[in-house]
Design an enzyme around this catalytic site. Structure first.
Site: not given
Ligand code: PLP
Length: 405
Positions: A152, A180, A200, A202, A238, A325
């Site tokens: 990331n 990512q 994830s 988002h 849920t 952050c």
């Molecule tokens: N793993 C990586 C490589 C990420 O970049 C992130 C989020 O920055 C996460 C895990 C965690 O994901 P979440 O924000 O959905 O908890």
């Protein structure tokens, strides 16, 4: 000074896409009910949930009962690590790398506290894991290895198929954090050969607070939450039905547009990188190919990255410094430290992460401001000249502002 904001922090999060918001809105009448309820309302919610599960499974090349929905990428990572390691026999050993996201590193610390044996693999100066080193870290008692697909911070893509094949030959369960990846890399779990994979929503224009863990059928894994029998008994609670419907749509669109967008965005990123290297002295590009198409991590020697972040922010440009952050603090980057970068490179690192909405005009605007800001921040305190520095904003002012963040 530029008034339109330019968002180049897509590795932290991406804005919700209109089509995804529409999918969530459409899901809502049914998603108002509990998918575990047996009545008609509950069955409608379950139909939306299971439709999303089928679609996500087909995108990953998985079976529907191999998809466990979670509340985040963090929860998916924790479930993989803690769930598999705790299901293994006593005295188990877990392998991961020094550049994993905190979701993995903190879960590994927890396992070490519980008495499990752990190995953290080093990386080279570009953030790459060495396959031979990985192979030699596996022991007869290794229950699980976890190596992230793409980092990331510096975007380095690891040879996951190669590492997963080594693990499989040695009978070690293999997890990858692919959080990512969706907009830029293939997520076919059969091609990758992984046993577990975290996502994830988002990070690919889906909603925040929704994730998933792919768990290959037959992989022993306990749950880390205790409650009802949802998600095949592996993740009680849920489900967020509308969020999950949004994630399915976001992943579908990311897969559909992946080839076109990764070429387009990589070209913009390369233009930014080339121009930075040509116009600004004493910079270092962190991370090397293969790299995420949208990632450009640059160190500017002689600058505190937090100061440059604030200077760019005041010019309307959103980037990140160090690691994303979590608490609002800028933490020193464990990734750059693991890459053994000297302190001027570690302290002056800025991550530009482009997105599917990034335009050439935005990159030109960044290039119009950046050399001037860097030159100004490199001047001794009190001698900054740029028009963006007013009398209030001396270096002390910048520092105070940074402290408020
Ligand atoms: N793993 C990586 C490589 C990420 O970049 C992130 C989020 O920055 C996460 C895990 C965690 O994901 P979440 O924000 O959905 O908890």
């Amino acid at each position: 000074m530029n008034l339109e904001r330019i968002y180049l922090d897509h590795a932290a999060t991406t804005p919700l896409r209109t089509e995804v918001a529409d999918a969530m809105r459409e899901a809502f009448p049914a998603a108002n009910y509990n998918p575990s309820s047996l009545h008609a309302e509950g069955r409608r919610a379950r139909a939306v949930l299971e439709d999303a599960r089928e679609r996500v499974a087909s995108l990953l090349g998985a079976a529907r009962n191999e998809i466990i929905f979670t509340s985040s990428g963090t929860e998916a990572d924790d479930l993989a690590l803690l769930g598999v390691a705790r299901a293994a026999q006593r005295g188990a050993h877990v392998v991961t790398t020094a550049i994993e996201h905190h979701a993995i590193t903190a879960a590994l610390d927890e396992l070490a506290d519980e008495g499990l044996e752990t190995t953290v693999l080093p990386v080279d100066r570009d953030g790459r894991v060495d396959a031979a080193q990985f192979a030699s870290a596996l022991q007869p008692n290794t229950a699980l290895a976890s190596v992230m697909y793409a980092n990331n911070e510096v975007g380095t893509v690891q040879p996951i198929a190669e590492l997963a094949a080594i693990a499989r030959k040695r009978g070690v369960v293999f997890h990858t954090d692919a959080v990512q990846a969706p907009s830029w890399l293939s997520l076919d779990v059969r091609e990758l050969g992984v046993d577990l994979l975290s996502l994830s929503a988002h990070k690919c224009q889906g909603p925040k607070g929704v994730g998933l863990l792919y768990v290959r059928s037959g992989v022993p894994m306990g749950s880390i939450l205790y409650g009802g029998g949802q998600e095949f008994g592996r993740r009680p609670g849920t489900q967020n039905v509308a969020g999950i419907a949004g994630m399915a749509r976001a992943l579908e669109l990311a897969a559909l547009e992946r080839n076109e967008q990764s070429g387009r965005v990589a070209a913009l990123r390369d233009r930014l990188e080339t121009a930075i290297c040509a116009t600004i002295p004493d910079v270092r590009i962190n991370g090397a190919e293969p790299r995420l198409a949208n990632n450009l991590n640059v160190s500017f020697a002689g600058i505190e990255s937090g100061m440059l972040l604030i200077a760019l922010d005041l010019c309307g440009i959103a980037v990140s410094a160090g690691s994303a952050c979590t608490s609002g603090d800028l933490e020193p980057s464990h990734v750059l430290a693991a890459m053994a970068l000297e302190s001027p490179w570690r302290e002056g690192a800025i991550r530009f992460s482009l997105g599917v909405g990034t335009t050439a005009a935005q990159i030109d605007t960044v290039l119009g401001s950046l050399p001037r800001l860097v030159a100004d921040l490199r001047r001794p305190t009190g001698q900054m000249r740029g028009e963006w520095v007013d009398s209030e904003r001396t270096a002390r002012g910048w520092r105070q502002k940074l402290e408020q963040y």
